[in-house]
Design an enzyme around this catalytic site. Structure first.
Site, short mmCIF file in Angstrom:
data_model
loop_
_atom_site.label_atom_id
_atom_site.label_comp_id
_atom_site.label_asym_id
_atom_site.label_seq_id
_atom_site.Cartn_x
_atom_site.Cartn_y
_atom_site.Cartn_z
CD GLU A 40 -2.95 -0.81 -0.19
OE1 GLU A 40 -2.95 0.31 -0.76
OE2 GLU A 40 -3.61 -1.78 -0.61
CE1 TYR A 123 -6.54 3.33 -0.59
CE2 TYR A 123 -4.16 3.30 -0.22
CZ TYR A 123 -5.31 2.74 -0.75
OH TYR A 123 -5.23 1.55 -1.40
CG ASP A 141 -7.72 4.58 -4.44
OD1 ASP A 141 -8.97 4.60 -4.53
OD2 ASP A 141 -7.01 3.81 -5.09
#
Length: 373
Positions: A40, A123, A141
DNA sequence: AATCCGGGGTT
DNA sequence: AACCCAGGATT
């Protein structure tokens, strides 16, 4: 209520589509929260195809939180070399050290604790909590903003903070019970494969029938987003100094904060900072650059640095700065034996394997034959 | 709310 | 040549 039906339809059809269409990605083969976390962070502002090889190498080099915590920072930056946004790597290692010390190397499974780590924003916190632990958390996102703004025909500026908060509430409502991991990945997958920024592939979209944006004919004009400022130009003179024997090149380490923090680079200086005119001729640039670098390296080297030949212009665009580098080859024979002032260092070819450099300088050194292409 | 922070693929 | 990408930190 029609609104609720549209939401239930979206969640159900999207999840069914994802179960069939999901890509086989390296980080989807692991259930390790640390691996999900690394992926991520790498995927922040970075495409899947770009991340794949970096992810494989990174988790091979640093298989666990503790391994990452123990590594030298320069090794971590070297593994990140070419990915950009290098503070991500420094923050990730800083966070790994905190997890190692405070949580015994186990990634925290609550949003409050995880979100407190360096480099973990709204996020990433939502993504790791939902994907790794199946917690019902939104992860908004660019993909999610685009998909939701189109499907619900939301005409608010997605660059505004308030719009993002609204999207988070909306995405939360859409997550089917117990399906946070797959649903959050599904909506991002749709944005990446079907609901793309330009010319979305509506005919293959699993939720086309009830997409308000498409029904209004606005699928290509959504989402609405204020455009970014163009990057400001910076004119710089850049020195390529190779040792007499051809075995080493002069590099310097950048400061620990700001642009390209802690990375290594060829020495360069901005024209404006020296009062040099941006339109200066090559010969004058070579002389001025040699004089500047001689002073930089210290009294022992002053006067030993001489201009050799102009190499050409290297350009590089960051999100907010455009570099125009006038590159000149210089010689510094008399300075090679003398001690170098910080942050300068002679680096040989073996040393290039451990000094992380931004891509613009890697390309330059390859083009000039110092690094094998 | 703006600005800073990389690099590259798509259209 | 735009646009934007599985964003976050700082001011």
């Amino acid at each position: 209520m029609q609104e609720q039906e549209a939401k239930a339809y979206f969640s159900k059809e999207l999840l069914a589509w994802y179960r069939v269409q999901k890509r086989d990605l390296p980080w989807r083969r692991s259930r390790d929260p640390y691996h999900i976390w690394v992926s991520e962070v790498m995927l922040q502002q970075t495409r899947v195809e770009t991340v794949k090889p970096y992810f494989e190498r990174f988790v091979a080099l640093f298989p666990t939180v503790d391994a990452l915590a123990r590594a030298p920072e320069e090794t971590v930056l070297k593994a990140w070399e070419g990915l950009g946004y290098y503070s991500r790597a420094r923050n990730l290692q800083s966070a790994a050290r905190e997890v190692s010390e405070r949580y015994g190397g186990t990634v925290p499974d609550t949003k409050e604790r995880f979100a407190a780590l360096k480099g973990v924003g709204p996020y990433t916190a939502g993504a790791v909590m939902s994907i790794a632990f199946n917690r019902r958390e939104p992860a908004v996102d660019g993909n999610v903003m685009r998909v939701l703004s189109r499907y619900f025909c939301i005409e608010e500026d997605v660059a505004k903070g308030g719009t993002r908060a609204m999207m988070e509430r909306l995405q939360y409502e859409l997550i089917p019970e117990g399906e946070a991991s797959d649903f959050n990945q599904a909506i991002m997958e749709l944005g990446a494969l079907v609901c793309t920024p330009k010319s979305p592939h509506c005919l293959t979209c699993p939720v086309m029938e009830r997409c308000a944006g498409r029904l209004e004919g606005k699928e290509e004009s959504l989402p609405i987003k204020t455009k970014a400022k163009p990057p400001r130009p910076e004119y710089r003179a850049c020195a390529l100094v190779v040792s007499e024997d051809g075995g080493s090149v002069l590099l310097r380490k950048r400061p620990a904060t700001g642009l390209l923090a802690d990375m290594w680079e060829l020495p360069h200086v901005e024209f404006a900072a020296m009062g040099w005119p941006a339109a200066m001729a090559d010969a004058a640039v070579g002389d001025a650059l040699a004089g500047w670098l001689g002073a930089e390296l210290g009294p022992e080297a002053s006067g030993a640095v001489r201009p050799a030949e102009p190499v050409g212009v290297a350009e590089h665009t960051f999100s907010h700065i455009h570099w125009n580098l006038r590159v000149h080859r210089l010689t510094a024979a008399a300075a090679e034996g003398a001690p170098l002032r910080e942050p300068y260092r002679w680096v040989d070819r073996a040393g290039m394997e451990v000094h992380p450099l931004p891509n613009v300088f890697v390309r330059l050194l390859k083009a000039e034959g110092f690094i094998p292409a």
